[in-house]
Design a protein around this motif. Structure first.
Motif, PDB file in Angstrom:
ATOM      1  N   ALA A   1       0.853  -1.186   0.000  1.00  0.00           N
ATOM      2  CA  ALA A   1       0.000   0.000   0.000  1.00  0.00           C
ATOM      3  C   ALA A   1       0.890   1.237   0.000  1.00  0.00           C
ATOM      4  CB  ALA A   1      -0.917   0.007   1.219  1.00  0.00           C
ATOM      5  N   THR A   2       0.707   2.100  -0.977  1.00  0.00           N
ATOM      6  CA  THR A   2       1.489   3.321  -1.074  1.00  0.00           C
ATOM      7  C   THR A   2       0.843   4.420  -0.238  1.00  0.00           C
ATOM      8  OG1 THR A   2       0.295   3.902  -3.091  1.00  0.00           O
ATOM      9  CG2 THR A   2       2.397   2.759  -3.352  1.00  0.00           C
ATOM     10  N   ALA A   3       1.561   5.520  -0.076  1.00  0.00           N
ATOM     11  CA  ALA A   3       1.075   6.608   0.778  1.00  0.00           C
ATOM     12  C   ALA A   3      -0.201   7.242   0.242  1.00  0.00           C
ATOM     13  CB  ALA A   3       2.165   7.670   0.938  1.00  0.00           C
ATOM     14  N   ASP A   4      -0.436   7.147  -1.085  1.00  0.00           N
ATOM     15  CA  ASP A   4      -1.659   7.713  -1.656  1.00  0.00           C
ATOM     16  C   ASP A   4      -2.799   6.704  -1.688  1.00  0.00           C
ATOM     17  OD1 ASP A   4      -0.711   6.037  -3.607  1.00  0.00           O
ATOM     18  OD2 ASP A   4      -0.487   7.574  -5.152  1.00  0.00           O
ATOM     19  N   GLN A   5      -2.673   5.634  -0.857  1.00  0.00           N
ATOM     20  CA  GLN A   5      -3.744   4.658  -0.639  1.00  0.00           C
ATOM     21  C   GLN A   5      -3.988   3.738  -1.835  1.00  0.00           C
ATOM     22  OE1 GLN A   5      -5.120   4.233   2.503  1.00  0.00           O
ATOM     23  NE2 GLN A   5      -3.462   5.677   2.915  1.00  0.00           N
ATOM     24  N   ARG A   6      -3.044   3.652  -2.752  1.00  0.00           N
ATOM     25  CA  ARG A   6      -3.144   2.637  -3.794  1.00  0.00           C
ATOM     26  C   ARG A   6      -2.568   1.324  -3.267  1.00  0.00           C
ATOM     27  NH1 ARG A   6      -0.279   4.744  -9.014  1.00  0.00           N
ATOM     28  NH2 ARG A   6       1.133   5.701  -7.484  1.00  0.00           N
ATOM     29  N   ARG A   7      -3.136   0.214  -3.700  1.00  0.00           N
ATOM     30  CA  ARG A   7      -2.670  -1.099  -3.247  1.00  0.00           C
ATOM     31  C   ARG A   7      -2.293  -1.946  -4.456  1.00  0.00           C
ATOM     32  NH1 ARG A   7      -2.559  -3.761   1.474  1.00  0.00           N
ATOM     33  NH2 ARG A   7      -3.659  -2.042   2.496  1.00  0.00           N
ATOM     34  N   PHE A   8      -1.142  -2.628  -4.351  1.00  0.00           N
ATOM     35  CA  PHE A   8      -0.624  -3.430  -5.451  1.00  0.00           C
ATOM     36  C   PHE A   8      -0.224  -4.818  -4.945  1.00  0.00           C
ATOM     37  CE2 PHE A   8       0.359   0.993  -6.274  1.00  0.00           C
ATOM     38  CZ  PHE A   8       0.076   1.174  -7.625  1.00  0.00           C
ATOM     39  N   ASP A   9      -0.410  -5.823  -5.795  1.00  0.00           N
ATOM     40  CA  ASP A   9       0.260  -7.099  -5.575  1.00  0.00           C
ATOM     41  C   ASP A   9       1.729  -6.891  -5.891  1.00  0.00           C
ATOM     42  OD1 ASP A   9      -1.962  -8.599  -4.832  1.00  0.00           O
ATOM     43  OD2 ASP A   9      -2.499  -9.017  -6.917  1.00  0.00           O
ATOM     44  N   ALA A  10       2.616  -7.493  -5.095  1.00  0.00           N
ATOM     45  CA  ALA A  10       4.051  -7.296  -5.282  1.00  0.00           C
ATOM     46  C   ALA A  10       4.711  -8.571  -5.775  1.00  0.00           C
ATOM     47  CB  ALA A  10       4.700  -6.847  -3.977  1.00  0.00           C
ATOM     48  N   GLU A  11       5.678  -8.401  -6.630  1.00  0.00           N
ATOM     49  CA  GLU A  11       6.548  -9.495  -7.062  1.00  0.00           C
ATOM     50  C   GLU A  11       7.761  -9.522  -6.134  1.00  0.00           C
ATOM     51  OE1 GLU A  11       9.572 -10.618 -10.750  1.00  0.00           O
ATOM     52  OE2 GLU A  11       8.421  -8.754 -10.758  1.00  0.00           O
ATOM     53  N   LEU A  12       8.129 -10.707  -5.661  1.00  0.00           N
ATOM     54  CA  LEU A  12       9.344 -10.859  -4.863  1.00  0.00           C
ATOM     55  C   LEU A  12      10.495 -11.128  -5.820  1.00  0.00           C
ATOM     56  CD1 LEU A  12      10.748 -11.036  -2.149  1.00  0.00           C
ATOM     57  CD2 LEU A  12      10.029 -13.432  -1.989  1.00  0.00           C
ATOM     58  N   VAL A  13      11.288 -10.098  -6.096  1.00  0.00           N
ATOM     59  CA  VAL A  13      12.370 -10.198  -7.073  1.00  0.00           C
ATOM     60  C   VAL A  13      13.505 -11.058  -6.539  1.00  0.00           C
ATOM     61  CG1 VAL A  13      14.054  -8.887  -8.429  1.00  0.00           C
ATOM     62  CG2 VAL A  13      11.757  -7.964  -8.029  1.00  0.00           C
TER      63      VAL A  13
ATOM     64  N   ALA B   1      15.255  -7.812   1.164  1.00  0.00           N
ATOM     65  CA  ALA B   1      14.362  -8.337   0.135  1.00  0.00           C
ATOM     66  C   ALA B   1      14.046  -7.229  -0.852  1.00  0.00           C
ATOM     67  CB  ALA B   1      13.075  -8.889   0.741  1.00  0.00           C
ATOM     68  N   LEU B   2      13.966  -7.593  -2.118  1.00  0.00           N
ATOM     69  CA  LEU B   2      13.641  -6.634  -3.169  1.00  0.00           C
ATOM     70  C   LEU B   2      12.275  -6.991  -3.744  1.00  0.00           C
ATOM     71  CD1 LEU B   2      14.498  -4.259  -4.998  1.00  0.00           C
ATOM     72  CD2 LEU B   2      15.531  -5.943  -6.538  1.00  0.00           C
TER      73      LEU B   2
ATOM     74  N   LEU C   1       5.427 -16.193  -5.938  1.00  0.00           N
ATOM     75  CA  LEU C   1       4.271 -15.928  -5.101  1.00  0.00           C
ATOM     76  C   LEU C   1       2.979 -16.259  -5.845  1.00  0.00           C
ATOM     77  CD1 LEU C   1       5.288 -12.471  -3.604  1.00  0.00           C
ATOM     78  CD2 LEU C   1       5.740 -14.751  -2.697  1.00  0.00           C
ATOM     79  N   VAL C   2       1.966 -16.584  -5.062  1.00  0.00           N
ATOM     80  CA  VAL C   2       0.628 -16.806  -5.618  1.00  0.00           C
ATOM     81  C   VAL C   2      -0.097 -15.469  -5.583  1.00  0.00           C
ATOM     82  CG1 VAL C   2      -1.509 -18.121  -5.440  1.00  0.00           C
ATOM     83  CG2 VAL C   2       0.651 -19.157  -4.712  1.00  0.00           C
ATOM     84  N   LEU C   3      -0.068 -14.753  -6.713  1.00  0.00           N
ATOM     85  CA  LEU C   3      -0.593 -13.396  -6.724  1.00  0.00           C
ATOM     86  C   LEU C   3      -2.090 -13.322  -6.984  1.00  0.00           C
ATOM     87  CD1 LEU C   3       2.200 -11.517  -8.690  1.00  0.00           C
ATOM     88  CD2 LEU C   3       1.857 -11.640  -6.227  1.00  0.00           C
ATOM     89  N   GLN C   4      -2.659 -14.368  -7.594  1.00  0.00           N
ATOM     90  CA  GLN C   4      -4.065 -14.297  -7.975  1.00  0.00           C
ATOM     91  C   GLN C   4      -4.855 -15.393  -7.272  1.00  0.00           C
ATOM     92  OE1 GLN C   4      -4.817 -11.762  -9.512  1.00  0.00           O
ATOM     93  NE2 GLN C   4      -2.902 -11.112 -10.438  1.00  0.00           N
ATOM     94  N   PRO C   5      -6.152 -15.199  -7.107  1.00  0.00           N
ATOM     95  CA  PRO C   5      -6.985 -16.262  -6.556  1.00  0.00           C
ATOM     96  C   PRO C   5      -6.880 -17.515  -7.413  1.00  0.00           C
ATOM     97  CG  PRO C   5      -8.183 -14.195  -6.628  1.00  0.00           C
ATOM     98  CD  PRO C   5      -6.905 -13.983  -7.389  1.00  0.00           C
ATOM     99  N   GLU C   6      -6.972 -18.665  -6.778  1.00  0.00           N
ATOM    100  CA  GLU C   6      -6.840 -19.920  -7.486  1.00  0.00           C
ATOM    101  C   GLU C   6      -8.089 -20.191  -8.328  1.00  0.00           C
ATOM    102  OE1 GLU C   6      -6.016 -22.836  -4.562  1.00  0.00           O
ATOM    103  OE2 GLU C   6      -4.195 -21.836  -3.859  1.00  0.00           O
ATOM    104  N   ALA C   7      -7.853 -20.737  -9.522  1.00  0.00           N
ATOM    105  CA  ALA C   7      -8.961 -21.018 -10.431  1.00  0.00           C
ATOM    106  C   ALA C   7      -9.863 -22.093  -9.833  1.00  0.00           C
ATOM    107  CB  ALA C   7      -8.409 -21.476 -11.779  1.00  0.00           C
TER     108      ALA C   7
END
Length: 469
Positions: free
Chosen positions: A117-129, A138-139, A364-370
């Motif tokens: 979650a960024t300071a402007d209240q946007r939320r993102f799924d993150a990739e673990l590089v 961790a990157l 990472l499992v970024l999306q809901p499972e089918a």
């Protein structure tokens, strides 16, 4: 966070008193620090600096770490296979405009999904590089651009007594600012593999891990990593990884996804002024070997516990920090000349440098499972049907997997509502989720013990843009 262990950020643990934390090198910058010119500013006023830094600090929610989640509550889960996966909180900061974020490796180890979650209240799924457990870095990367980034200062120039501040999310309270002074820089911990740390008295608590430590001018000088405590909470001694070290690791992770380094297999501690006479040395220089790993290059070379490595290469004597830096920077496959003090006499040891096994970041499992049914929830309907003595009829979680498990739901939770629709029967629940578009986030009102909280479930058909390499 076992007796004699450090508490790393979001992981609660108990440690005992560590008598070996003595700080050769802690005041190694005394001369240069005496030459520092006062800045002429109010050192304790971090208002402007905190305001400038706030947009670059992110809050991180981690599902699948085994940490308890935000609700807490007083209802312990049973010991059952597949249970106990929860949610944890950490902090991080943006250092590249195209979405690269630094945080602590221990905070995301074991993660199934990471949300930023960024300071402007946007939320993102993150990739673990990538991750590097040795430095606890961790990157992450999120699908965003033109982001604000941190200003960087050289942490090696930070002096004991300087004011510093931290921004993080202790216990989930986002963008909290705490301030204190540098207690020692660098500080080396016994068993810490020679990683330099910045010791401060800045208050850090679970959720602060990965956040920035910045100086009075608002420049980032470190990444908050751990505390030293007898209770698992802040006890007046905190540690941050120097930003110079963190950025070197981040650059390598960004390019290759892993950190490749050499090692010789010798664990050391600083030779302090109190210890030096016991080994027949007048000055507290070099690195005291406390353990040699079996089958390591150090063992093959004949290095043993009680040896003092006075220098590496063609230098006569080195400080502990210099020895650590020289060995750590050696390339795998090379050979080092160690000037060793053993049984009150000097000798020279040739030791090879072996490659260390790099940490591999899991996908990472970024999306809901089918094909998930009810987001992976197994629900029972009744009045206290799980044996907890609950007096209200309703829906209770029998088991959680997939999306529900990553969201932190667990055995015994009661489901009260879907978004703003009350549910008390399976039919109510199924009708409520069917009425919500699959591209929308869903909020489940959950009761754990006596605590109620809404928990987000990500869209079943994601509209989020995948990250491109």
């Amino acid at each position: 966070m076992k007796a004699v262990t450090l508490v790393r950020g979001t992981i609660a643990a108990v440690i005992g008193t560590l008598g070996l934390v003595t700080g050769l090198s802690a005041w190694s910058q005394t001369r240069s620090c005496l030459d520092r010119t006062p800045s002429g500013v109010q050192h304790s006023d971090f208002v402007a600096a905190a305001a400038r830094q706030s947009p670059v600090v992110v809050s991180i929610t981690v599902a699948g770490t085994g940490n308890d989640w935000a609700l807490g509550g007083d209802m312990p889960p049973p010991t059952r296979s597949g249970q106990g996966v929860g949610r944890g909180f950490a902090s991080g900061f943006i250092f590249q405009r195209d979405g690269y974020i630094l945080t602590s490796a221990h905070a995301v180890t074991g993660a199934q999904a990471i949300s930023v979650a960024t300071a402007d209240q946007r939320r993102f799924d993150a990739e673990l590089v990538g991750i590097d457990s040795r430095t606890d870095v961790a990157l992450l990367r999120i699908a965003a651009s033109n982001l604000p980034v941190v200003p960087i200062a050289r942490s090696s120039e930070l002096c004991p007594g300087e004011w510093v501040a931290a921004i993080g999310a202790p216990f989930g309270f986002e963008h909290s600012v705490t301030a204190g002074v540098v207690s020692a820089n660098p500080r080396y911990m016994p068993g810490g593999n020679g990683i330099p740390l910045i010791q401060t008295d800045v208050a850090l608590n679970p959720g602060s891990s990965g956040g920035p430590l910045f100086d009075e001018r608002g420049n980032v000088v470190g990444m908050n990593s751990m505390i030293y405590s007898t209770s698992g909470g802040y006890f007046g001694v905190s540690f941050s990884l120097p930003i110079d070290t963190a950025m070197r690791v981040a650059d390598e992770l960004r390019v290759t996804g892993r950190v490749t380094r050499g090692h010789i297999g010798a664990r050391t501690q600083p030779l302090t002024a109190e210890l030096a006479p016991a080994f027949g040395l007048a000055a507290p220089l070099g690195a005291l070997v406390v353990r040699v790993d079996a089958d390591s290059p150090a063992e093959v070379a004949g290095l043993c516990s009680g040896d003092v490595v006075l220098a590496v290469g063609d230098v006569a004597t080195m400080s502990y920090a210099e020895v650590q830096d020289r060995v750590a920077s050696a390339s795998p496959g090379s050979r080092l000349t160690l000037h060793v003090w053993r049984h009150r006499a000097p000798l020279t040891v040739q030791v090879g440098v072996a490659p260390s096994a790099p940490d591999i970041a899991p996908k990472l499992v970024l999306q809901p499972e089918a094909g998930e049914v009810r987001f992976g929830l197994e629900l029972v309907q009744g009045k206290g049907g799980l044996g907890f003595g609950l007096s209200e009829s309703g829906l209770y979680v029998q088991a959680a997997s997939g999306s529900a498990q990553r969201a932190g739901l667990r055995y015994g939770d009661a489901l009260i509502a879907v978004n703003d629709v009350q549910v008390s029967r399976l039919e109510d629940f199924d009708a409520a989720i069917k009425s919500i578009p699959q591209s929308d986030t869903m909020a489940l009102l959950v009761m754990r013990g006596s605590t109620r909280s809404y928990v987000p479930i990500p869209p079943r058909m994601s509209r989020r843009t995948a990250l491109k390499p």
